[in-house]
Design a protein around this motif. Structure first.
Motif, PDB file in Angstrom:
ATOM      1  N   ASN A 133       0.887  -1.216   0.033  1.00 29.59           N
ATOM      2  CA  ASN A 133      -0.090   0.125   0.093  1.00 29.59           C
ATOM      3  C   ASN A 133       0.651   1.267  -0.015  1.00 29.59           C
TER       4      ASN A 133
ATOM      5  N   LEU B  69       3.308   2.458   1.631  1.00 26.84           N
ATOM      6  CA  LEU B  69       3.929   3.209   3.075  1.00 26.84           C
ATOM      7  C   LEU B  69       5.328   3.235   2.877  1.00 26.84           C
TER       8      LEU B  69
ATOM      9  N   PHE C  79      -1.509  -2.538  11.922  1.00 27.50           N
ATOM     10  CA  PHE C  79      -0.318  -2.464  12.467  1.00 27.50           C
ATOM     11  C   PHE C  79       0.065  -3.074  13.898  1.00 27.50           C
TER      12      PHE C  79
ATOM     13  N   ASN D 211      -2.029   1.819  16.386  1.00 23.38           N
ATOM     14  CA  ASN D 211      -1.998   3.315  15.725  1.00 23.38           C
ATOM     15  C   ASN D 211      -3.373   3.434  15.462  1.00 23.38           C
TER      16      ASN D 211
ATOM     17  N   PHE E  14      -6.398   6.411  16.443  1.00 29.12           N
ATOM     18  CA  PHE E  14      -6.362   7.909  16.629  1.00 29.12           C
ATOM     19  C   PHE E  14      -6.725   8.156  18.119  1.00 29.12           C
TER      20      PHE E  14
ATOM     21  N   HIS F  48      -7.287  10.683  19.563  1.00 31.78           N
ATOM     22  CA  HIS F  48      -8.214  11.831  19.988  1.00 31.78           C
ATOM     23  C   HIS F  48      -9.648  11.726  19.567  1.00 31.78           C
TER      24      HIS F  48
ATOM     25  N   VAL G  89     -13.320   9.884   2.830  1.00 34.27           N
ATOM     26  CA  VAL G  89     -12.770   9.299   1.670  1.00 34.27           C
ATOM     27  C   VAL G  89     -13.784   8.719   0.898  1.00 34.27           C
TER      28      VAL G  89
ATOM     29  N   LYS H 149       5.027   8.684  14.041  1.00 29.40           N
ATOM     30  CA  LYS H 149       4.482   8.442  12.480  1.00 29.40           C
ATOM     31  C   LYS H 149       3.811   7.411  12.154  1.00 29.40           C
ATOM     32  N   GLY H 150       3.425   6.410  13.194  1.00 28.89           N
ATOM     33  CA  GLY H 150       2.081   5.296  12.811  1.00 28.89           C
ATOM     34  C   GLY H 150       0.946   6.219  12.570  1.00 28.89           C
ATOM     35  N   GLN H 151       0.718   7.275  13.244  1.00 27.24           N
ATOM     36  CA  GLN H 151      -0.417   7.983  13.159  1.00 27.24           C
ATOM     37  C   GLN H 151      -0.694   8.365  11.666  1.00 27.24           C
TER      38      GLN H 151
ATOM     39  N   GLU I 209       0.712   6.843   9.066  1.00 24.48           N
ATOM     40  CA  GLU I 209       0.668   5.810   8.284  1.00 24.48           C
ATOM     41  C   GLU I 209      -0.683   5.255   8.233  1.00 24.48           C
ATOM     42  N   ALA I 210      -1.304   5.224   9.404  1.00 20.27           N
ATOM     43  CA  ALA I 210      -2.738   4.764   9.581  1.00 20.27           C
ATOM     44  C   ALA I 210      -3.553   5.306   8.817  1.00 20.27           C
ATOM     45  N   ALA I 211      -3.308   6.919   8.876  1.00 23.87           N
ATOM     46  CA  ALA I 211      -4.310   7.901   7.983  1.00 23.87           C
ATOM     47  C   ALA I 211      -4.378   7.383   6.500  1.00 23.87           C
ATOM     48  N   ASN I 212      -2.965   7.338   6.151  1.00 25.92           N
ATOM     49  CA  ASN I 212      -2.395   7.040   4.845  1.00 25.92           C
ATOM     50  C   ASN I 212      -3.268   5.855   4.131  1.00 25.92           C
ATOM     51  N   SER I 213      -2.981   4.733   5.209  1.00 26.18           N
ATOM     52  CA  SER I 213      -3.224   3.443   4.875  1.00 26.18           C
ATOM     53  C   SER I 213      -4.965   3.409   4.620  1.00 26.18           C
ATOM     54  N   LEU I 214      -5.377   4.315   5.137  1.00 21.64           N
ATOM     55  CA  LEU I 214      -7.151   4.474   5.039  1.00 21.64           C
ATOM     56  C   LEU I 214      -7.397   5.004   3.972  1.00 21.64           C
TER      57      LEU I 214
ATOM     58  N   LEU J 237      -6.629   8.357   3.136  1.00 18.71           N
ATOM     59  CA  LEU J 237      -6.559   9.847   3.584  1.00 18.71           C
ATOM     60  C   LEU J 237      -5.207  10.365   2.739  1.00 18.71           C
TER      61      LEU J 237
ATOM     62  N   LEU K 294      -7.084  16.209  10.169  1.00 14.90           N
ATOM     63  CA  LEU K 294      -8.010  15.478  10.894  1.00 14.90           C
ATOM     64  C   LEU K 294      -7.227  14.715  11.815  1.00 14.90           C
ATOM     65  N   ILE K 295      -6.170  14.184  11.629  1.00 13.32           N
ATOM     66  CA  ILE K 295      -5.299  13.293  12.703  1.00 13.32           C
ATOM     67  C   ILE K 295      -4.206  14.015  13.362  1.00 13.32           C
TER      68      ILE K 295
ATOM     69  N   GLN L  26      -3.958  16.759  17.277  1.00 12.10           N
ATOM     70  CA  GLN L  26      -3.187  16.072  18.577  1.00 12.10           C
ATOM     71  C   GLN L  26      -1.945  16.963  18.545  1.00 12.10           C
TER      72      GLN L  26
END
Lengths: 265, 367
Positions: free
Chosen positions: A71, A73, A106, A110, A112, A114, A128, B258-260, B262-267, B269, B277-278, B282
């Motif tokens: 994907n 990354l 992961f 990971n 969020f 907040h 999205v 960095k994981g934040q 990566e998580a957002a990208n993998s979804l 965004l 948003l992420i 924070q």
């Protein structure tokens, strides 16, 4: 000159298609370097729709890097990779298109911190996929039922246990209705008593026919659900086989050494 | 079937561990050095606090209108009282001061609303007031559209400090965010522009920027074009504080794992949605103490505009001290008053920041 290259690419893609009609991920001649360190060496991999693959190997063997390439990354320098017919290249549109269809879980969840659990799950569908809020929340609750924590919907990630957080992370990916799920050592950061609750969810998912690539050291899981086990070492795919053959009759000596180590202890 | 797990009941701690005597033993007299310090500071308090209270309150002069009525030995608060109009409004025409009042009340209302509105309205009302309030307050202060025009050289006093601070805060936060994001950009051009402008404004004293803005900047304008002096001061303060803000926010951005991303990208965004948003929610949250710190610094720095001839509260005090009717040496009263006013405002800001922090705390750690 450029035209030739394009047609070459096209023909090679069609070739790959005909080779395996229902393959959903095609990786050819993938090479990746971190600076001068050669992490992935000539990786060729075809994943069929609905196939469940477990990737294992010693740490630093490049297994996480490999699935993170799928994907995007991680970038790679040589080779081609296409997911569901979309070639991963510099084009950000393609990258985002692939990411929409590929879910990822992961090692460290990971989530969020907040956002509430429900907001974690609805964020991507809302922003999205542009799904209406009511609908997104209904879907999210459905998936929370499936991972058996609907009562935690309004809490924040920090209030949940590790196992619960990882199940939320799985549900969050599923809310995007992905075609492929990637798992990057999903149980490595969990306390022992929480591993099984996460694995149960993954087994269930596998039984429903989801295409899965899973980096894990849980060999029990591999035996139970995998169609194929891939062993990587030093950036190469050393051996791949069905779990039965892989565990009972490993061919390569490095595989044998690895298996005796993790099963022996 | 008696194998259910029952935790042992909690017992009260022994009496030597709680209560006022235990507290004193623990915090005031825990060691010889501590005991000595306690005695020393007790002496200081007893020695100095009563005279200060006597000066400020008991022997102070409260009633009257002229200097001659300050007969008692304490502070001459009549001085402050007589100049209070100037101190708050500067030379703003007296009959139009209601407009300044209205703008200030509006400001308080905008802030207070954020604390008392129901959750679902808060964000929407917040954005609307953020866009609408500045326009309304500028219209009230400056006039036009049916109101009598009051040119900016008449603006002054503490209301000018508040105005500059508010406008500076409003502008420096977004500029700081953009600079901070630009500094981390993958695009070399954007990165270089952001880093060099941050380092430029951060590496120069504010007074220098103010002088540059007021003396040199006009030289670069074509003949006939004149930028308001207040406007120039505002731009100088804003750019200066934005540079600090950018560094504060960069600290917050770097603290987000960095994981934040990566998580957002993998979804799926993209960059801007991931940031909005992420990452930023924070990063800004953990930066609140430092952001408010910068706001407070900005607020106090507004007094520096006196050196380019704007009559904010401090220069008004200085003017008052030179007034022929008030030559009795009221420096202490004047500066104590200014210090007190600033302290009240800055302390309020820091309390609000603590409050916001507590409200945003979603428990990163399990408790």
């Amino acid at each position: 000159m450029s035209t030739t290259t394009t047609s070459d690419n096209n023909s090679s893609t069609t070739e790959a298609r005909t080779k395996n009609a229902d393959s959903i991920i095609q990786i050819e001649g993938l090479n990746k370097w971190y600076g001068t360190f050669h992490v992935l060496k000539d990786i060729d991999l075809d994943v069929a729709k609905g196939e469940r693959i477990v990737v294992c190997g010693p740490s630093g063997s490049g297994k996480s890097t490999l699935i993170r390439c799928i994907n995007r990354l991680e970038e790679f320098q040589e080779g081609s990779l296409s997911v569901d017919g979309v070639a991963l290249n510099e084009d950000i549109k393609n990258i985002e298109a692939v990411r929409r269809e590929v879910g990822m879980v992961f090692q460290h969840f990971n989530l969020f911190p907040h956002l509430t659990i429900l907001e974690n799950l609805t964020l991507a569908p809302l922003w999205v996929r542009k799904i209406p809020k009511k609908e997104a929340e209904a879907t999210a609750m459905e998936y929370l039922e499936r991972v058996k924590i609907p009562d935690q919907a309004l809490k924040y990630p920090g209030q949940l246990s590790g196992g619960q957080q990882q199940r939320v992370a799985i549900a969050r990916s599923l809310c995007m209705n992905p075609k492929i799920m990637l798992f990057d050592e999903p149980t490595s950061a969990l306390d022992p008593e929480m591993i099984s609750e996460v694995l149960d969810v993954m087994v269930e998912l596998a039984e429903e026919g989801m295409t899965m690539l899973c980096v894990t050291h849980e060999m029990g899981f591999a035996k139970k659900v995998a169609d194929r086990v891939i062993f990587m070492d030093a950036g190469q795919i050393v051996e791949q086989n069905n779990p039965h053959e892989f565990f009972d009759n490993p061919q390569n000596e490095r595989t044998q050494a690895f298996l005796s180590q993790i099963i022996g202890h | 079937m008696d194998n259910t797990f029952t935790p042992i009941e909690a017992r009260k701690p022994p009496s030597s561990a709680i209560g006022p005597i235990a507290w004193m033993k623990e915090s005031l007299f825990s060691s010889p050095v501590n005991t000595l310090l306690t005695v020393f500071f007790a002496y200081i308090i007893i020695r100095f606090i009563p005279p200060v209270l006597d000066w400020a309150f008991i022997s102070a002069n409260w009633v009257g209108t002229t200097q001659d009525e300050c007969t008692k030995s304490g502070a001459c608060w009549i001085f402050i009282k007589q100049w209070s109009g100037q101190l708050l409004y500067g030379s703003y025409p007296e009959e139009l001061r209601w407009r300044v009042n209205l703008a200030l009340i509006g400001l308080v209302a905008v802030v207070v609303m954020q604390f008392f509105l129901p959750q679902h309205l808060r964000r929407r009302v917040g954005w609307v007031s953020l866009l609408v309030y500045p326009l309304i307050s500028i219209w009230l202060m400056y006039g036009g559209l049916g109101l009598e025009t009051v040119s900016t050289d008449k603006w002054g006093g503490f209301s000018l400090n508040i105005l500059l601070a508010f406008a500076g805060i409003l502008m420096s936060l977004p500029i700081g965010i953009i600079w901070a994001l630009g500094r981390q950009s993958q695009m070399p051009f954007v990165k270089v522009v952001c880093i060099s402008s941050i380092e430029l404004f951060r590496g120069v004293p504010l007074i220098t920027i103010l002088f540059m803005g007021s003396v040199m900047l006009p030289l670069f304008f074509p003949a006939g074009v004149q930028l308001d002096k207040l406007m120039r001061a505002f731009i100088a303060i804003t750019l200066f504080q934005s540079a600090y803000m950018a560094e504060v926010i960069r600290g917050g951005l770097q603290a987000i794992p960095k994981g934040q991303v990566e998580a957002a990208n993998s979804l799926g965004l993209g960059y801007w949605k991931t940031m909005r948003l992420i990452v930023l929610p924070q990063a800004l949250k953990i930066s609140i103490p430092n952001i408010v710190n910068t706001f407070i610094a900005l607020f106090k720095d507004t007094t520096l505009v006196l050196i380019i001839g704007l009559f904010e509260i401090l220069s008004t005090i200085q003017a008052a001290l030179q007034n022929s009717n008030w030559l009795g040496g009221h420096h202490i009263e004047g500066y104590v008053f200014v210090a007190f006013v600033f302290w009240v405002f800055c302390y309020t800001m820091s309390r609000i920041s603590v409050h916001i922090e507590q409200k945003l705390n979603t428990g990163h750690s399990r408790s």
